[in-house]
Design a protein around this motif. Structure first.
Motif, PDB file in Angstrom:
ATOM      1  N   SER A 154       0.817  -1.203   0.000  1.00  0.00           N
ATOM      2  CA  SER A 154       0.000   0.000   0.000  1.00  0.00           C
ATOM      3  C   SER A 154       0.855   1.260   0.000  1.00  0.00           C
ATOM      4  O   SER A 154       1.952   1.294   0.556  1.00  0.00           O
ATOM      5  CB  SER A 154      -0.916   0.015   1.230  1.00  0.00           C
ATOM      6  OG  SER A 154      -1.645   1.218   1.300  1.00  0.00           O
ATOM      7  N   SER A 155       0.313   2.298  -0.622  1.00  0.00           N
ATOM      8  CA  SER A 155       0.952   3.617  -0.570  1.00  0.00           C
ATOM      9  C   SER A 155       0.048   4.621   0.138  1.00  0.00           C
ATOM     10  O   SER A 155       0.250   5.819   0.051  1.00  0.00           O
ATOM     11  CB  SER A 155       1.243   4.107  -1.999  1.00  0.00           C
ATOM     12  OG  SER A 155       0.029   4.188  -2.751  1.00  0.00           O
ATOM     13  N   ALA A 156      -0.984   4.124   0.831  1.00  0.00           N
ATOM     14  CA  ALA A 156      -1.942   4.967   1.545  1.00  0.00           C
ATOM     15  C   ALA A 156      -1.292   5.554   2.795  1.00  0.00           C
ATOM     16  O   ALA A 156      -0.152   5.219   3.136  1.00  0.00           O
ATOM     17  CB  ALA A 156      -3.172   4.147   1.888  1.00  0.00           C
ATOM     18  N   PRO A 157      -2.020   6.419   3.538  1.00  0.00           N
ATOM     19  CA  PRO A 157      -1.417   7.055   4.725  1.00  0.00           C
ATOM     20  C   PRO A 157      -0.850   6.080   5.740  1.00  0.00           C
ATOM     21  O   PRO A 157       0.119   6.394   6.420  1.00  0.00           O
ATOM     22  CB  PRO A 157      -2.591   7.845   5.315  1.00  0.00           C
ATOM     23  CG  PRO A 157      -3.451   8.172   4.142  1.00  0.00           C
ATOM     24  CD  PRO A 157      -3.345   6.985   3.242  1.00  0.00           C
ATOM     25  N   PHE A 158      -1.425   4.882   5.852  1.00  0.00           N
ATOM     26  CA  PHE A 158      -0.928   3.915   6.823  1.00  0.00           C
ATOM     27  C   PHE A 158       0.095   2.948   6.222  1.00  0.00           C
ATOM     28  O   PHE A 158       0.370   1.893   6.799  1.00  0.00           O
ATOM     29  CB  PHE A 158      -2.098   3.118   7.412  1.00  0.00           C
ATOM     30  CG  PHE A 158      -2.969   3.917   8.348  1.00  0.00           C
ATOM     31  CD1 PHE A 158      -2.589   4.142   9.658  1.00  0.00           C
ATOM     32  CD2 PHE A 158      -4.180   4.447   7.912  1.00  0.00           C
ATOM     33  CE1 PHE A 158      -3.389   4.882  10.522  1.00  0.00           C
ATOM     34  CE2 PHE A 158      -4.987   5.174   8.756  1.00  0.00           C
ATOM     35  CZ  PHE A 158      -4.600   5.400  10.068  1.00  0.00           C
ATOM     36  N   ALA A 159       0.636   3.284   5.067  1.00  0.00           N
ATOM     37  CA  ALA A 159       1.603   2.404   4.405  1.00  0.00           C
ATOM     38  C   ALA A 159       2.775   2.105   5.339  1.00  0.00           C
ATOM     39  O   ALA A 159       3.339   3.006   5.971  1.00  0.00           O
ATOM     40  CB  ALA A 159       2.103   3.042   3.117  1.00  0.00           C
ATOM     41  N   GLY A 160       3.132   0.825   5.429  1.00  0.00           N
ATOM     42  CA  GLY A 160       4.249   0.414   6.270  1.00  0.00           C
ATOM     43  C   GLY A 160       3.908   0.265   7.731  1.00  0.00           C
ATOM     44  O   GLY A 160       4.766  -0.122   8.534  1.00  0.00           O
ATOM     45  N   ILE A 161       2.671   0.563   8.106  1.00  0.00           N
ATOM     46  CA  ILE A 161       2.251   0.443   9.500  1.00  0.00           C
ATOM     47  C   ILE A 161       1.417  -0.823   9.631  1.00  0.00           C
ATOM     48  O   ILE A 161       0.402  -0.973   8.949  1.00  0.00           O
ATOM     49  CB  ILE A 161       1.425   1.678   9.932  1.00  0.00           C
ATOM     50  CG1 ILE A 161       2.258   2.952   9.787  1.00  0.00           C
ATOM     51  CG2 ILE A 161       0.920   1.513  11.356  1.00  0.00           C
ATOM     52  CD1 ILE A 161       1.480   4.226  10.008  1.00  0.00           C
ATOM     53  N   PRO A 162       1.818  -1.783  10.465  1.00  0.00           N
ATOM     54  CA  PRO A 162       1.089  -3.051  10.525  1.00  0.00           C
ATOM     55  C   PRO A 162      -0.319  -2.876  11.075  1.00  0.00           C
ATOM     56  O   PRO A 162      -0.577  -2.016  11.929  1.00  0.00           O
ATOM     57  CB  PRO A 162       1.944  -3.909  11.461  1.00  0.00           C
ATOM     58  CG  PRO A 162       2.697  -2.916  12.296  1.00  0.00           C
ATOM     59  CD  PRO A 162       2.951  -1.740  11.408  1.00  0.00           C
ATOM     60  N   LEU A 163      -1.218  -3.682  10.578  1.00  0.00           N
ATOM     61  CA  LEU A 163      -2.578  -3.735  11.116  1.00  0.00           C
ATOM     62  C   LEU A 163      -2.553  -4.532  12.412  1.00  0.00           C
ATOM     63  O   LEU A 163      -2.097  -5.675  12.442  1.00  0.00           O
ATOM     64  CB  LEU A 163      -3.515  -4.410  10.118  1.00  0.00           C
ATOM     65  CG  LEU A 163      -4.119  -3.527   9.030  1.00  0.00           C
ATOM     66  CD1 LEU A 163      -4.634  -4.392   7.887  1.00  0.00           C
ATOM     67  CD2 LEU A 163      -5.242  -2.675   9.596  1.00  0.00           C
ATOM     68  N   LEU A 164      -3.045  -3.931  13.481  1.00  0.00           N
ATOM     69  CA  LEU A 164      -3.118  -4.620  14.761  1.00  0.00           C
ATOM     70  C   LEU A 164      -4.410  -5.429  14.820  1.00  0.00           C
ATOM     71  O   LEU A 164      -5.464  -4.963  14.370  1.00  0.00           O
ATOM     72  CB  LEU A 164      -3.087  -3.619  15.915  1.00  0.00           C
ATOM     73  CG  LEU A 164      -1.935  -2.611  15.938  1.00  0.00           C
ATOM     74  CD1 LEU A 164      -2.071  -1.690  17.143  1.00  0.00           C
ATOM     75  CD2 LEU A 164      -0.596  -3.306  15.952  1.00  0.00           C
ATOM     76  N   MET A 165      -4.354  -6.615  15.382  1.00  0.00           N
ATOM     77  CA  MET A 165      -5.565  -7.427  15.554  1.00  0.00           C
ATOM     78  C   MET A 165      -5.258  -8.594  16.471  1.00  0.00           C
ATOM     79  O   MET A 165      -4.094  -8.981  16.641  1.00  0.00           O
ATOM     80  CB  MET A 165      -6.092  -7.928  14.210  1.00  0.00           C
ATOM     81  CG  MET A 165      -5.164  -8.838  13.438  1.00  0.00           C
ATOM     82  SD  MET A 165      -5.753  -9.152  11.755  1.00  0.00           S
ATOM     83  CE  MET A 165      -5.516  -7.536  10.988  1.00  0.00           C
ATOM     84  N   GLU A 166      -6.299  -9.144  17.072  1.00  0.00           N
ATOM     85  CA  GLU A 166      -6.119 -10.352  17.862  1.00  0.00           C
ATOM     86  C   GLU A 166      -6.053 -11.551  16.928  1.00  0.00           C
ATOM     87  O   GLU A 166      -6.382 -11.459  15.742  1.00  0.00           O
ATOM     88  CB  GLU A 166      -7.246 -10.498  18.879  1.00  0.00           C
ATOM     89  CG  GLU A 166      -8.637 -10.577  18.288  1.00  0.00           C
ATOM     90  CD  GLU A 166      -9.689 -10.687  19.372  1.00  0.00           C
ATOM     91  OE1 GLU A 166      -9.650 -11.697  20.106  1.00  0.00           O
ATOM     92  OE2 GLU A 166     -10.543  -9.784  19.477  1.00  0.00           O
ATOM     93  N   GLU A 167      -5.637 -12.701  17.481  1.00  0.00           N
ATOM     94  CA  GLU A 167      -5.346 -13.862  16.639  1.00  0.00           C
ATOM     95  C   GLU A 167      -6.577 -14.384  15.909  1.00  0.00           C
ATOM     96  O   GLU A 167      -6.497 -14.787  14.743  1.00  0.00           O
ATOM     97  CB  GLU A 167      -4.729 -14.978  17.478  1.00  0.00           C
ATOM     98  CG  GLU A 167      -4.219 -16.137  16.632  1.00  0.00           C
ATOM     99  CD  GLU A 167      -3.368 -17.106  17.424  1.00  0.00           C
ATOM    100  OE1 GLU A 167      -2.808 -18.029  16.813  1.00  0.00           O
ATOM    101  OE2 GLU A 167      -3.263 -16.937  18.650  1.00  0.00           O
ATOM    102  N   SER A 168      -7.745 -14.384  16.558  1.00  0.00           N
ATOM    103  CA  SER A 168      -8.943 -14.895  15.887  1.00  0.00           C
ATOM    104  C   SER A 168      -9.294 -14.044  14.675  1.00  0.00           C
ATOM    105  O   SER A 168      -9.756 -14.564  13.647  1.00  0.00           O
ATOM    106  CB  SER A 168     -10.121 -14.953  16.857  1.00  0.00           C
ATOM    107  OG  SER A 168     -10.492 -13.651  17.294  1.00  0.00           O
ATOM    108  N   THR A 169      -9.066 -12.732  14.768  1.00  0.00           N
ATOM    109  CA  THR A 169      -9.330 -11.846  13.631  1.00  0.00           C
ATOM    110  C   THR A 169      -8.371 -12.154  12.486  1.00  0.00           C
ATOM    111  O   THR A 169      -8.765 -12.194  11.313  1.00  0.00           O
ATOM    112  CB  THR A 169      -9.205 -10.379  14.057  1.00  0.00           C
ATOM    113  OG1 THR A 169     -10.085 -10.128  15.149  1.00  0.00           O
ATOM    114  CG2 THR A 169      -9.550  -9.439  12.908  1.00  0.00           C
TER     115      THR A 169
END
Length: 575
Positions: A154-169
Motif C-alpha cells: 500500500s501507498s496509503a497514509p498507513f503504508a508500512g504500518i502493521p494492522l493490529l488485531m487479535e489472533e482470531s481476527t
C-alpha cells in the motif's frame, strides 16, 4: 435455550456358544461277521498288574472375540475454529453447547469461517471495524488500500504500518483473503489492543464491532462505517461469515444464526453549541429564507435519532425586526423562525441559555408553548425550577438516554417555584439524579451553560465542575455555551467536550477568519445500552448564519490544533 439433539443409540447383543463335550460309549455289532471263539487260557506263573494311566485333562482357552466400542456422538459438544470470535463462542455456550478444543470423534457440531453463504441456516454474520486511536486525522480509507496493506504493497497514509488485531481476527481474514505478507499484521491480545495502538501512534487495527469503545475512532472504508445510520453491509469489506455444520444431520429445528450488529439497536445523538437567531443571522434569514442557515448541514442533523439544539433566545410575537448592527445584548426571535429548527429535525431543546429571560415571562411562556406545539421536549429550563431541573428521559432503539443541564452563571438562571427560566446548577441534585438513573440502565448526558472564554483550553475550575458529572456516572459531558470551541478529554469512562462553539449565530469576522466561526457538531453513538463513542463533525460558519462542512484541509488543520491542545500531540499517519 439448551439444544437437545437425540440420536438412537445402537444396541448390540452378543451371544456366546458354550459347547459341552460328552464321551459316549455303546456296544456296536461287528462289521466283518461272527467273531472266532476265545483262545484257551494259559495260566501264568507270575502276575504283574500295570497301574491305570493317570488322565490329565487339558483346557486351552479360546482368544477373546474383539468387540469394537461404538462412538457416542455428544450432541452438545462443539468444535469452534480458532477463527471464531469470543462473543460468538459465548453465544454458542449460552445455547447449550460445550466447546471442545479438539476435533475429536465424538463431536457432532463444527463452526468455522466460510465464504459468504446466502439464505443459509446456522450462519452467523460478523461485522468488524477498522479503527485507529481517537486523535487520528485520517477519516476514510479505500477497500483497495486496505487489501494492499494486507499484502504490504500500500501507498496509503498507513503504508508500512502493521494492522493490529487479535489472533482470531487474523485467522478469520486469512481464511477470506489469504495469508498476509510478512510484517503486514501485528498480533496483539484483545485486552491490550487499545493501549498498544495509542502507544504506537500512528496505528490502525481491525476489531469486532462489539469491541468498539470511545477511545477508538472508527474509520470509514469507501465511505461506509458500521457506527453510522446509513451503513450498507453489502458493500463493506469487513464482514465475516461463520457457519455451524454437523457430522450427523442437524436435527435441531432452531436456526442458530447470530449477528454482532443489529441496526435496530443503534442510536445516534447529535449535540450542538450556541444557537441565537438574532441580529445579522435573523436579517440573513429574512433576506435569503428562514431555512437558509441549515441547508448545508440539514441532512446530517435529520439523520440522527436525536438532534439537540441549544437555543438561547426566546421566541416572542412582539419581537422587533432584526437589526444586524444591534449593540445591546438583549435578544429575541420572531416565532416564525421555529421553522428552521423543525426543518433540521430538532428533537431535544436545551433551555439553559443566558438569554432565555431577556424579554420577560411572557416571552418564555410563549416559547415553551411553541416547543410543546411542535412536540419538542426540553430540559435545563422550564415553566418553573422544578420542571426545568428534572432530567429528560428518552429511549431510542432500546437505549435509555437521560439529559440534564443547568446554567452555571449567577444572574442568568431565573427559574423559581413560580417563575419560568433556565435553572441554576445544583450539583448535589444533579449528581444524585445522574447516579440514580445510571443505576437503572440510563446513559446520562450532562450539558452546561458555563462561562464563555476566548481560548480553547478549559480552565482548572471548569475541569473540576465538568468532571464531577463524569464521576457521578455521566457518559457524555458537553459545554453548550462556548463561542470559541474548546478542548476535549476522556475521563472516568466519559467523553468530556468543554465547548462546541456556535451553531447558528452571527459571530463572523469581517476581516479574515475568526475562531468563533469554527464549529464542532458532536455525533454520539449508542448501541444496545452502551456508549460507543463520538464522531467529530466539523463545520465553518459563514454569511453570518450558515455553517458548512469544512474542507479536508480545513478539517485537518482544525482537528490537529484541538488534538494538540487536548494533550494528544501524536505523530499522524502520512506525516
Amino acid at each position: 435455550m439448551q439444544i437437545l439433539l437425540f440420536k438412537q443409540k445402537i444396541k448390540r447383543n452378543f451371544s456366546f456358544l458354550f459347547a459341552g463335550i460328552f464321551l459316549l460309549s455303546a456296544c456296536q455289532p461287528a462289521l466283518w461277521g461272527t467273531p472266532p471263539p476265545p483262545p484257551t487260557p494259559i495260566l501264568p506263573t507270575a502276575t504283574f498288574t500295570l497301574p491305570p494311566p493317570t488322565l490329565t485333562s487339558t483346557f486351552t482357552p479360546l482368544p477373546p472375540t474383539f468387540t469394537p466400542m461404538p462412538v457416542v456422538i455428544d450432541q452438545t459438544l462443539l468444535w469452534a475454529s480458532p477463527a471464531v470470535p469470543a462473543q460468538l463462542r459465548e453465544m454458542l455456550l449460552q445455547n447449550g453447547f460445550q466447546i471442545s478444543e479438539l476435533k475429536q470423534a465424538s463431536v457432532n457440531h463444527f463452526v468455522d469461517v466460510v465464504q459468504p453463504v446466502d439464505n443459509s441456516r446456522n450462519t452467523s454474520i460478523w461485522t468488524y471495524a477498522l479503527v485507529a486511536p481517537f486523535p487520528t486525522l485520517v477519516d476514510d480509507v479505500t477497500s483497495q488500500d486496505l487489501r494492499s496493506a494486507w499484502s504490504a504493497s500500500s501507498s496509503a497514509p498507513f503504508a508500512g504500518i502493521p494492522l493490529l488485531m487479535e489472533e482470531s481476527t487474523l485467522m478469520t481474514f486469512s481464511a477470506l483473503w489469504g495469508e498476509p505478507a510478512d510484517g503486514a499484521v501485528q498480533i496483539v491480545s484483545a485486552d491490550e489492543l487499545l493501549d498498544t495502538a495509542w502507544n504506537q501512534m500512528p496505528a490502525w487495527a481491525i476489531i469486532p464491532f462489539e469491541s468498539i469503545e470511545p477511545k477508538w475512532k472508527v474509520l470509514m472504508i469507501d465511505g461506509q462505517s458500521p457506527i453510522q445510520k446509513g451503513f450498507d453491509p453489502r458493500v463493506y469489506p469487513l464482514i465475516a461469515t461463520y457457519q455451524l455444520t454437523c457430522a450427523d444431520p442437524c436435527s435441531d429445528p432452531k436456526d442458530l444464526s447470530f449477528q454482532n450488529r443489529n441496526p435496530n439497536k443503534l442510536a445516534t445523538v447529535i449535540l450542538t453549541g450556541v444557537t441565537a437567531l438574532v441580529r445579522a443571522t435573523a436579517a440573513t434569514m429574512d433576506a435569503k429564507g428562514i431555512l437558509y442557515p441549515g441547508e448545508a448541514i440539514r441532512e446530517i442533523l435529520l439523520e440522527a435519532d436525536i438532534t439537540h439544539i441549544n437555543n438561547e433566545v426566546p421566541f416572542y410575537s412582539h419581537c422587533p425586526s432584526p437589526d444586524a448592527n444591534q449593540e445591546t445584548l438583549v435578544f429575541c426571535s420572531a416565532p416564525r423562525y421555529i421553522q428552521l429548527l423543525t426543518d433540521i429535525g430538532t428533537d431535544v431543546m436545551e433551555l439553559s441559555g443566558d438569554h432565555f429571560a431577556d424579554y420577560g415571562q411572557d416571552a418564555m411562556f410563549e416559547t415553551i408553548d411553541i416547543y410543546k406545539e411542535n412536540k419538542i421536549p426540553y430540559y435545563g429550563g422550564g415553566l418553573n425550577i422544578d420542571e426545568g431541573s428534572k432530567p429528560l428521559l428518552l429511549e431510542v432503539n432500546g437505549n435509555k438516554l437521560m439529559f440534564i443541564g443547568c446554567n452555571y452563571k449567577e444572574g442568568y438562571s431565573t427559574a423559581t417555584d413560580t417563575v419560568p427560566g433556565s435553572v441554576p446548577c445544583n450539583f448535589e441534585y444533579m449528581t444524585e439524579q445522574i447516579a440514580a438513573y445510571r443505576a437503572q440502565g440510563y446513559l446520562p448526558i450532562s450539558t452546561f451553560q458555563y462561562h464563555e472564554y476566548e481560548i480553547a483550553e478549559a480552565t482548572s475550575q471548569q475541569q473540576i465542575d465538568f468532571r464531577v458529572m463524569a464521576d457521578a456516572g455521566a457518559v457524555v459531558v458537553s459545554g453548550s455555551q462556548a463561542h470559541v470551541p474548546q478542548v476535549m478529554e476522556f475521563y472516568a469512562d466519559a467523553f468530556i467536550h468543554y465547548g462546541l462553539g456556535n451553531l447558528f449565530f452571527d459571530q463572523v469576522s469581517k476581516t479574515g477568519r475568526s475562531p468563533k466561526q469554527n464549529e464542532f457538531i458532536d455525533r454520539h453513538i449508542f448501541y444496545d445500552g452502551r456508549y460507543l463513542g463520538v464522531e467529530l463533525v466539523t463545520a465553518f460558519l459563514e454569511d453570518y448564519a450558515r455553517p458548512r462542512f469544512m474542507t479536508p484541509a480545513e478539517r485537518d488543520k482544525f482537528l490537529l490544533e484541538y488534538f494538540t491542545k487536548s494533550g494528544w500531540d501524536f505523530l499522524q499517519a502520512g506525516q
